[in-house]
Design a protein around this motif. Structure first.
Motif, mmCIF file in Angstrom:
data_model
loop_
_atom_site.group_PDB
_atom_site.id
_atom_site.type_symbol
_atom_site.label_atom_id
_atom_site.label_comp_id
_atom_site.label_asym_id
_atom_site.label_seq_id
_atom_site.Cartn_x
_atom_site.Cartn_y
_atom_site.Cartn_z
ATOM 1 N N LEU A 204 0.831 -1.209 0.000
ATOM 2 C CA LEU A 204 0.000 0.000 0.000
ATOM 3 C C LEU A 204 0.867 1.262 0.000
ATOM 4 C CD1 LEU A 204 -2.877 1.272 0.402
ATOM 5 C CD2 LEU A 204 -2.417 1.174 2.851
ATOM 6 N N LEU A 205 1.923 1.255 0.846
ATOM 7 C CA LEU A 205 2.801 2.434 0.905
ATOM 8 C C LEU A 205 3.499 2.644 -0.440
ATOM 9 C CD1 LEU A 205 4.419 2.174 4.476
ATOM 10 C CD2 LEU A 205 2.475 3.558 3.753
ATOM 11 N N ARG A 206 3.990 1.544 -1.029
ATOM 12 C CA ARG A 206 4.678 1.676 -2.327
ATOM 13 C C ARG A 206 3.728 2.177 -3.399
ATOM 14 N NH1 ARG A 206 7.582 -2.446 -0.083
ATOM 15 N NH2 ARG A 206 6.005 -3.996 -0.581
ATOM 16 N N ALA A 207 2.507 1.640 -3.397
ATOM 17 C CA ALA A 207 1.529 2.033 -4.436
ATOM 18 C C ALA A 207 1.162 3.503 -4.321
ATOM 19 C CB ALA A 207 0.276 1.173 -4.321
ATOM 20 N N SER A 208 1.339 4.057 -3.105
ATOM 21 C CA SER A 208 0.939 5.449 -2.917
ATOM 22 C C SER A 208 2.140 6.384 -2.794
ATOM 23 C CB SER A 208 0.021 5.569 -1.686
ATOM 24 O OG SER A 208 0.587 4.879 -0.593
#
Ligand code: BEZ
Ligand code: FE
Length: 291
Positions: A204-208
């Motif tokens: 989630l952090l990488r995608a955002s």
């Protein structure tokens, strides 16, 4: 006859009404409000079936990676700011020490240690003396308060993340304040570290495009009979990421410099090598029940 069947327009109302007979009034409020907000969100973004399936897969993976020491749901709540919001609403501090997130690593009990003990068992990091005292709102000492502390090691990992690599209960300690409410122990200057990124929350952090780092901190959980306990941290003022904690845990009242002190007499008294890094923390407890 009024049409009570499900439709796009009536969805929230129809589903919320289905919980009308929930016997526990608080549970009824929570469920009906949740339904209304959830339906409003889906309508606002016009959620697609593929997006809903991705969300289900994400939550399934979040459960599947969790076990007794890995709690991915807490981590998810942390990066969404939910942990901090719940914490802040439920612990409006007034004049007492402010609280912050518990985090997912208070999963083992800290060993009882004598005042002055060194909790750094792996020999890594820059030694640091922590001193402090526990007071009530009137400034009177709270003797026999218990001060539970834990922190990551100099490589940025908690002991439970590296079983076999770090000594068991490394950088954890349960201290009891003396008759003046004072406590002191030896540790290392904490370092900033990334929260776990090898699970769905990392995705989630990488995608955002968000970074995973927390600024350097030591955790405290302070309890005493007839007082509200406080779950908090001490943050290092000049740490990287002090202004962008991945879990939104920083409160200005909890930020301290960890200065270097050149004082051979005090160093000798506390068993640290002069000069030494140090921090002092006055913890103020509000009256109330233990938790
Ligand atoms: C922690 O400080 O231990 C922590 C808090 C929230 C998420 C991950 C780690
Ligand atoms: Fe931490």
């Amino acid at each position: 006859m009024i049409d009570r069947s499900f439709s796009e327009e009536r969805s929230a109302e129809v589903v919320a009404d289905s919980f009308d007979s929930t016997p526990d009034p608080r549970l009824r409020t929570l469920l009906q409000s949740l339904v209304r907000h959830l339906h409003a969100f889906i309508k606002e973004v016009e959620l697609t079936e593929a997006e809903w399936a991705a969300a289900i897969n994400f939550l399934t993976a979040t459960g599947q990676i969790s076990d007794e020491v890995r709690q991915e749901f807490i981590l998810l709540s942390d990066v969404l700011g939910v942990s901090m919001l719940v914490e802040t609403i439920n612990h409006r501090a007034g004049e007492a020490t402010e609280s912050t997130v518990l985090g997912p690593f208070h999963v083992v009990s800290s060993p009882e240690r004598a005042l002055g003990a060194d909790i750094a068992l792996d020999g890594k990091g820059e030694p640091c003396l922590v001193t402090g005292r526990v007071h009530d709102l009137a400034g009177q000492p709270v003797p026999a308060a218990t001060i539970d502390v834990w922190q990551a090691n100099d490589d940025g990992f908690y002991d439970v993340q590296q079983p076999g690599l770090q000594p068991e209960r490394n950088l954890r300690g349960l201290f009891t304040a003396d008759d003046d409410g004072a406590f002191w122990f030896r540790t290392i200057v904490p370092r900033y570290y990334p929260i776990p990124q090898d699970g769905p929350v990392g995705d989630l952090l990488r995608a955002s495009g968000r970074h995973p780092f927390r600024p350097a901190h030591i955790h405290f959980l302070v309890t005493a009979p007839d007082f509200r306990s406080v779950t908090t941290h001490l943050f290092v003022a000049d740490s990287a990421y002090i202004d962008s904690d991945a879990v939104f845990g920083v409160k200005q009242s909890l930020v301290r410099m960890f200065p270097t002190v050149d004082d051979p007499v005090t160093a000798d008294k506390f068993g640290v090598t002069n000069p030494y890094r140090t921090v002092d923390f006055t913890i103020v407890l509000a009256p109330g029940a233990l938790i």
